[in-house]
Design an enzyme around this catalytic site. Sequence first.
Site, short mmCIF file in Angstrom:
data_model
loop_
_atom_site.label_atom_id
_atom_site.label_comp_id
_atom_site.label_asym_id
_atom_site.label_seq_id
_atom_site.Cartn_x
_atom_site.Cartn_y
_atom_site.Cartn_z
N SER A 1 0.86 -1.17 0.00
CA SER A 1 0.00 0.00 0.00
C SER A 1 0.90 1.23 0.00
O SER A 1 1.97 1.20 -0.62
CB SER A 1 -0.93 -0.07 1.22
OG SER A 1 -1.95 0.88 1.12
N HIS B 1 -2.67 -1.07 -3.54
CA HIS B 1 -3.89 -0.29 -3.29
C HIS B 1 -3.78 0.98 -4.11
O HIS B 1 -2.84 1.75 -3.96
CB HIS B 1 -3.97 0.10 -1.81
CG HIS B 1 -4.26 -1.06 -0.91
ND1 HIS B 1 -4.02 -1.02 0.43
CD2 HIS B 1 -4.77 -2.29 -1.17
CE1 HIS B 1 -4.38 -2.18 0.98
NE2 HIS B 1 -4.82 -2.97 0.01
N ASP C 1 -4.50 -4.77 5.69
CA ASP C 1 -4.80 -5.70 4.60
C ASP C 1 -3.57 -6.56 4.34
O ASP C 1 -2.44 -6.06 4.33
CB ASP C 1 -5.18 -4.90 3.34
CG ASP C 1 -5.74 -5.78 2.24
OD1 ASP C 1 -6.27 -6.86 2.55
OD2 ASP C 1 -5.65 -5.37 1.06
#
Lengths: 276, 191
Positions: free
Chosen positions: B15, B42, B135
Amino acid sequence: MVSHDIQLTDTELDIILNDLLELYGYDFTNYSKASLKRRITMLISNDRFPSFAEFRFKLRHERDYFNRFIEKVTVNVTEMFRDISFYKTLRNDIIPVLATWPMIRIWHAGCSTGEEVYSMAILLQEANLLHKSLLYATDINPAVLEKVRGGIFPLSQMKQYSENYILSGGRKDFSSYYTAKYNAAKFDSSLGKKIVLATHNLVSDSSFNEFQLIMCRNVMIYFDKPLQDRVLHLFYDSLEMLGYLALGSKESLKFTDINKHFTQHENREKIWRKIS
Amino acid sequence: MAHKNNTALLVIGGSAGSLAVVLKIIPLLEKDWNLSVIIIFHRKASEETTLAEMLSTRTAFNVKEADDKDELVPGTIYLAPPDYHVLIEREQVITLDDSEKVNFSRPSIDVTFESAAQIYGNKLTCILLSGANADGVEGLKIARSRGAFIIVQDPACAEIPYMPKEAVNNVAIDFLLTDQNFEVLKNILNR
């Protein structure tokens, strides 16, 4: 993310798929296994079944639970004016061609809760074509069609949809299309009156009309390649000559032999025209 | 003759702050390695899709944004497209999925780690990099239980340490990637 205590095995998945076919006449055997396993595992976990056997028992014996299964396992995520460049192309390149037909028939196959159907109705109304159009909206899941009928979408989404609408070439005040009430946006009933709703299963049902445009975006990603091929043949049979087929931004005709009868729109958007 | 790598599939999840690390990992890949790579970043749907082009200038592998039902071919990096989860079928084919976000993310790293682990088991290597969200951690746990090799960026070296820190605190790690040991990573992938 939920930690799954029960991870569905391939054998268990096959058992469920057989049950659905035998007891309910729904054939999911050519759906994407990876997606089905994930969705069913999530359902078993969310509904707190202690074991696979108990889940299977309920699914086999309770019609209401089967309805819940269909609602939860099929994916019903959709947006208005999703993919700005796609909608820009529809508005600028495709709708003007559709305008040349005396009567416009569009099929939204796997329409889910209808956000794309209403997007299309808005495009047609702005082109002054809605009066001579019919939008057939079909889905495997009868529960979502009720939502399409209502034309009511979450108010929380309107900011995003309005942005999509403007960026894809919309010039009006997007909020003029709906009335806000509590947490809901109710779309103008004039948009809904040309929408025809029907349950239709792309796996087992056949062609029911000829269309100038078929929209089926992000539906076939949940199918395996052989089923994608079969559905694309169904679309071919359901399109008038020079009609258009629109798919999702990561879908294509490259795995089917029907592609020789289509030509892709020149800007490489996922829109194909039936040329033979 | 092509190498027979232990790892058949490498999945990299990252991310905020992870792009720079990926740009140091993908030059390590050699053309004849018998493995495929999936990268889950992401990113927003509105972002331009020039990322694949940019990555392809840094690696001997082919780079493409994944399309639905793409076959996983060795020597290729598949980039998760914005707004889709990436799942793997038994036939080593990618299925894209636009269902609900997971950990506020679509693509979600958890979803791909888990799906890849079910198909590849101990032929899978997972790398989790910098990020501001948890995540990937649940997915690493599942991948670990299926025998995958687990690599996490050293939180001390990560631009945003939250994501790798959550991983280090919750999952048994096989290798901690620092700024100094990229050569070791190369040997691991090439075993």
